[in-house]
Design a protein around this motif. Structure first.
Motif, PDB file in Angstrom:
ATOM      1  N   ASN A  48     -35.552  32.593 129.766  1.00  0.00           N
ATOM      2  CA  ASN A  48     -34.975  31.709 130.772  1.00  0.00           C
ATOM      3  C   ASN A  48     -35.572  32.037 132.129  1.00  0.00           C
ATOM      4  OD1 ASN A  48     -33.318  30.416 132.658  1.00  0.00           O
ATOM      5  ND2 ASN A  48     -31.542  30.554 131.315  1.00  0.00           N
ATOM      6  N   ARG A  60     -31.656  22.704 133.780  1.00  0.00           N
ATOM      7  CA  ARG A  60     -31.135  22.883 132.420  1.00  0.00           C
ATOM      8  C   ARG A  60     -31.676  21.794 131.501  1.00  0.00           C
ATOM      9  NH1 ARG A  60     -30.459  26.481 129.384  1.00  0.00           N
ATOM     10  NH2 ARG A  60     -29.579  27.605 131.191  1.00  0.00           N
ATOM     11  N   ASP A  64     -33.934  22.315 128.161  1.00  0.00           N
ATOM     12  CA  ASP A  64     -33.575  21.726 126.873  1.00  0.00           C
ATOM     13  C   ASP A  64     -34.745  20.967 126.271  1.00  0.00           C
ATOM     14  OD1 ASP A  64     -31.027  22.747 127.093  1.00  0.00           O
ATOM     15  OD2 ASP A  64     -30.134  20.877 127.826  1.00  0.00           O
TER      16      ASP A  64
END
Length: 249
Positions: A48, A60, A64
């Protein structure tokens, strides 16, 4: 305008720097002063990247998308595993870090490359790819109506790719000539540079996403083009840089 003279001069400066400054820095004593890092974007799928700032909704969504692409993960792993330490590199090559000065009478453009805080002993192809990225990202982000259908998108660009291709070719030909690369070496450098250009496009998309409430359509297009180039760099050389078409012409 995308100046051929500025592009060629930049290729000459960068090629000379990589060839000569890199050779002087290969001693163990000289190398020890550099962090010898690898760009964080090459690990974006495995780790991350929230360390670069707060991860908001757009970031985010970005994560994804990229983590759902097995081919992208494999391509990023290959780029990271192929990272070389063969030159002193700027680390953040982009148009904003190149100053164009008034040319002397009868001479070509005078350039200065600035902002060396990310300088390191690393892969020369990262700098080259970052310059290609400046052109390609400018093209994608200039699309006036990002909601147009896929077939119509290229025609919506304020800065068409076709206007940039001669400058990209001038930069590359000058760079290869200055480095003294033979055709086989040049082909390998170009392929690796395109992979890093794609990674740098992913990084640019991330930079747009970090503080945004949602991914803008243009940023999504940039992310998509970056993923396509990373997984098919040879096709990108032909269809985006236009190098094979220029030779055929």
């Amino acid at each position: 305008d995308f100046s051929l003279g500025v592009a060629a001069r930049l290729g000459e400066l960068l090629g000379g720097y990589h060839a000569h400054a890199g050779a002087r820095a290969r001693g163990a004593e000289a190398e020890s002063v550099f962090p010898r890092g690898v760009p964080w974007i090459l690990d974006v799928v495995r780790h991350n990247p929230g360390h670069v700032g707060p991860v908001g909704p757009a970031a985010r969504e970005y994560l994804d998308i990229v983590t759902a692409q097995p081919a992208l993960a494999a391509a990023l792993d290959a780029a990271r595993d192929g990272w070389r330490r063969d030159a002193l590199v700027h680390g953040d090559m982009k148009w904003e870090n190149v100053l164009v000065l008034p040319a002397a009478e009868g001479g070509g453009p005078e350039l200065r490359i600035v902002d060396w805080e990310l300088g390191d002993f690393g892969d020369a192809c990262w700098d080259v790819g970052s310059l290609f990225q400046s052109y390609l990202s400018c093209w994608v982000l200039s699309i006036a109506d990002p909601h147009a259908g896929a077939a119509a998108l290229p025609g919506q660009a304020r800065f068409p790719l076709e206007r940039m291709q001669p400058a990209m070719a001038a930069f590359w030909e000058s760079y290869v000539r200055t480095r003294g690369a033979d055709p086989r070496e040049a082909a390998e450098l170009l392929r690796r540079s395109m992979a890093y250009a794609a990674a740098r496009m992913l990084q640019t998309a991330w930079e747009h996403a970090v503080a945004a409430p949602a991914l803008a359509p243009n940023v999504l297009h940039l992310l998509q083009v970056g993923m396509n180039v990373l997984t098919r760099p040879d096709d990108a050389v032909v269809h985006l840089l236009g190098f094979e078409q220029r030779r055929a012409a």
